[in-house]
Design a protein around this motif. Structure first.
Motif, PDB file in Angstrom:
ATOM      1  N   LEU A   1     -10.870 -19.769  26.970  1.00  0.00           N
ATOM      2  CA  LEU A   1     -11.681 -20.673  26.157  1.00  0.00           C
ATOM      3  C   LEU A   1     -13.143 -20.209  26.147  1.00  0.00           C
ATOM      4  N   ALA A   2     -13.641 -19.763  27.296  1.00  0.00           N
ATOM      5  CA  ALA A   2     -14.999 -19.218  27.356  1.00  0.00           C
ATOM      6  C   ALA A   2     -15.106 -17.930  26.538  1.00  0.00           C
ATOM      7  N   THR A   3     -14.024 -17.170  26.493  1.00  0.00           N
ATOM      8  CA  THR A   3     -13.989 -15.952  25.678  1.00  0.00           C
ATOM      9  C   THR A   3     -14.085 -16.299  24.192  1.00  0.00           C
ATOM     10  N   ILE A   4     -13.416 -17.360  23.787  1.00  0.00           N
ATOM     11  CA  ILE A   4     -13.511 -17.828  22.402  1.00  0.00           C
ATOM     12  C   ILE A   4     -14.963 -18.123  22.036  1.00  0.00           C
TER      13      ILE A   4
ATOM     14  N   ASP B   1     -10.863  -9.701  38.833  1.00  0.00           N
ATOM     15  CA  ASP B   1     -12.264  -9.937  38.492  1.00  0.00           C
ATOM     16  C   ASP B   1     -12.660  -9.340  37.146  1.00  0.00           C
ATOM     17  N   GLU B   2     -11.873  -8.377  36.652  1.00  0.00           N
ATOM     18  CA  GLU B   2     -12.140  -7.833  35.319  1.00  0.00           C
ATOM     19  C   GLU B   2     -11.917  -8.891  34.237  1.00  0.00           C
ATOM     20  N   VAL B   3     -11.119  -9.894  34.575  1.00  0.00           N
ATOM     21  CA  VAL B   3     -10.770 -10.936  33.599  1.00  0.00           C
ATOM     22  C   VAL B   3     -11.908 -11.952  33.542  1.00  0.00           C
ATOM     23  N   ASN B   4     -12.869 -11.674  32.675  1.00  0.00           N
ATOM     24  CA  ASN B   4     -13.992 -12.590  32.465  1.00  0.00           C
ATOM     25  C   ASN B   4     -14.349 -12.582  30.980  1.00  0.00           C
TER      26      ASN B   4
ATOM     27  N   CYS C   1     -17.610 -16.759  23.321  1.00  0.00           N
ATOM     28  CA  CYS C   1     -18.319 -15.482  23.191  1.00  0.00           C
ATOM     29  C   CYS C   1     -18.022 -14.816  21.844  1.00  0.00           C
ATOM     30  N   VAL C   2     -16.762 -14.845  21.436  1.00  0.00           N
ATOM     31  CA  VAL C   2     -16.391 -14.236  20.156  1.00  0.00           C
ATOM     32  C   VAL C   2     -17.064 -14.967  19.000  1.00  0.00           C
ATOM     33  N   LEU C   3     -17.123 -16.291  19.091  1.00  0.00           N
ATOM     34  CA  LEU C   3     -17.730 -17.081  18.019  1.00  0.00           C
ATOM     35  C   LEU C   3     -19.218 -16.772  17.850  1.00  0.00           C
TER      36      LEU C   3
ATOM     37  N   GLU D   1     -16.963 -11.970  29.223  1.00  0.00           N
ATOM     38  CA  GLU D   1     -17.756 -10.846  28.695  1.00  0.00           C
ATOM     39  C   GLU D   1     -16.859  -9.631  28.428  1.00  0.00           C
ATOM     40  N   ASN D   2     -16.045  -9.270  29.397  1.00  0.00           N
ATOM     41  CA  ASN D   2     -15.145  -8.128  29.221  1.00  0.00           C
ATOM     42  C   ASN D   2     -14.116  -8.369  28.114  1.00  0.00           C
ATOM     43  N   LEU D   3     -13.503  -9.526  28.159  1.00  0.00           N
ATOM     44  CA  LEU D   3     -12.462  -9.837  27.186  1.00  0.00           C
ATOM     45  C   LEU D   3     -13.015  -9.840  25.764  1.00  0.00           C
ATOM     46  N   SER D   4     -14.130 -10.511  25.562  1.00  0.00           N
ATOM     47  CA  SER D   4     -14.695 -10.606  24.207  1.00  0.00           C
ATOM     48  C   SER D   4     -15.147  -9.243  23.693  1.00  0.00           C
ATOM     49  N   ALA D   5     -15.663  -8.394  24.576  1.00  0.00           N
ATOM     50  CA  ALA D   5     -16.095  -7.059  24.156  1.00  0.00           C
ATOM     51  C   ALA D   5     -14.913  -6.252  23.622  1.00  0.00           C
ATOM     52  N   HIS D   6     -13.808  -6.277  24.338  1.00  0.00           N
ATOM     53  CA  HIS D   6     -12.613  -5.561  23.881  1.00  0.00           C
ATOM     54  C   HIS D   6     -12.072  -6.156  22.585  1.00  0.00           C
ATOM     55  N   LEU D   7     -12.050  -7.476  22.497  1.00  0.00           N
ATOM     56  CA  LEU D   7     -11.503  -8.141  21.311  1.00  0.00           C
ATOM     57  C   LEU D   7     -12.334  -7.837  20.069  1.00  0.00           C
ATOM     58  N   LEU D   8     -13.640  -7.887  20.220  1.00  0.00           N
ATOM     59  CA  LEU D   8     -14.524  -7.608  19.080  1.00  0.00           C
ATOM     60  C   LEU D   8     -14.387  -6.154  18.638  1.00  0.00           C
TER      61      LEU D   8
END
Length: 385
Positions: free
Chosen positions: A212-215, A333-336, A217-219, A338-345
């Protein structure tokens, strides 16, 4: 004199196994409509004609230590199943995945002279290869989903049959995005991200807040993006619905986030990119030909143990099947956000043609008519059929 109907025991421990077993059961029922099929299953198996003796949800636990709090209930089910099958011996028993549970059932029944099959190879190629000796003691044959598994079974001369994967048979090579978006009521022009936080309660509890926090960041970068969260079943739907109402009420109410139940494949096909918990869902995402970012979080104790024992170079199925990293996989710890949104974008904005080509090649390898092949492999082991 009429012959007795076939009796087949089948136990699946989670939604992915429920899907695999359902296809096999449907094929068996085509050949033997009066077959009595019973054990443990979810909605798919029950619809295919299996009588479930216990609630599958009790077995849907992941992790070496996470299972401990559920152990009394699991042991009670194990005892009840063995007692039932001793009283009503099946012609054959099929344990579908859930090896820590099913291999124990299989071993007990095999010792009673009942034929047993284990459908879905345990990950002996990734960790604890010595488990294959216990597998050999428990089962008459292993039905495997992936071609790279066979060599370890040949090494130990344990009967194995590659059957492919039912998902590869049921998903088109080029799934159509627009009808899936229309079915879910999604914007046909906006970027769409599918979000799958897992099928087990523990997975969803760990990953949903981060996703949800990743969402969010993407938004910040893609304010027109829409998100469809796919809940695996009613249990997960209720939890996610409550969580969204508490933590993302505005996004949920205005339709930026859509929650659906039991439509994971449709959500994947409708998407441009997928954020998901590592597991069978990554295979389905690959077969849907959608770029993905896979994440997983284990308990600290389980992670420490797995660091020592796990020997495979990857943990997501697309990477294992390709024998190289083709999708981002993040752990602990990689699952945060910032990391997730960077890859998704990056995936949203990049050219993914080479990735989709690789996905398609793997898809063709796995399409083996698995439901029919697995059903026949089971029937072939029953002497009087």
């Amino acid at each position: 004199m009429t012959s007795k109907p076939l009796r087949i025991g089948v136990v699946a421990g989670e939604p992915s196994g429920d899907v695999l077993a359902a296809g096999m059961i449907a094929q068996i029922k085509q050949q033997h409509p009066d077959a009595i099929i019973e054990g443990i299953g979810g909605d798919h198996m029950i619809a295919a004609g299996c009588h479930s003796l216990f609630d599958m949800e009790t077995l849907s636990v992941m992790g070496l230590f996470e299972v401990l709090s559920h152990l009394p209930a699991i042991l009670k089910i194990k005892k009840g199943l063995i007692a039932h099958f001793e009283k009503h011996p099946p012609d054959i028993f099929v344990g579908v995945d859930a090896p820590d549970f099913n291999l124990r059932i299989e071993k007990a029944l095999k010792q009673k002279g009942i034929k047993t099959v284990h459908y879905v190879s345990p990950t002996v190629w990734a960790w604890r290869e010595s488990r294959i000796h216990n597998i050999a003691r428990a089962t008459h044959c292993v039905l495997g989903l992936f071609p790279f598994e066979e060599q370890v079974y040949q090494k130990y001369q344990v009967p194995y049959r590659f059957v492919g994967h039912t998902l590869a048979d049921s998903i088109e090579l080029t799934p159509a995005q627009q009808p899936a978006r229309e079915a879910l009521g999604l914007d046909l022009t906006a970027p769409v991200m599918a979000v799958l936080p897992g099928s087990r309660n523990g997975e969803v509890s760990k990953l949903l807040p981060i996703f949800l926090a990743t969402i969010d960041c993407v938004l910040q970068q893609k304010p027109d993006c829409r998100f469809v969260i796919a809940a695996a079943n009613q249990h997960r739907f209720s939890f996610i619905d409550s969580f969204l109402k508490e933590h993302a009420e505005q996004l949920y109410r205005q339709g930026t986030i859509v929650l659906t139940k039991g439509n994971a494949r449709q959500a994947m096909i409708a998407s441009d990119v997928i954020l998901l918990a590592s597991g069978t869902a990554t295979l389905e995402a690959m077969l849907c030909k959608r770029p993905m970012v896979a994440a997983y979080k284990l308990s600290a104790m389980t992670y420490k143990v797995m660091q020592r024992l796990y020997k495979a170079p990857f943990f997501t199925l697309p990477n294992l099947l390709a024998n190289k990293q083709i999708v981002p996989e993040l752990l602990q710890d990689e699952v945060n956000p910032e990391n997730l949104s960077a890859h998704l974008l990056e995936l949203l904005e990049g050219n993914n043609e080479a990735l989709i080509h690789t996905f398609t090649e793997i898809h063709q390898t796995l399409a083996q008519n698995a439901d029919k092949v697995s059903a026949q492999a089971v029937l072939d082991l029953i002497p009087h059929v």
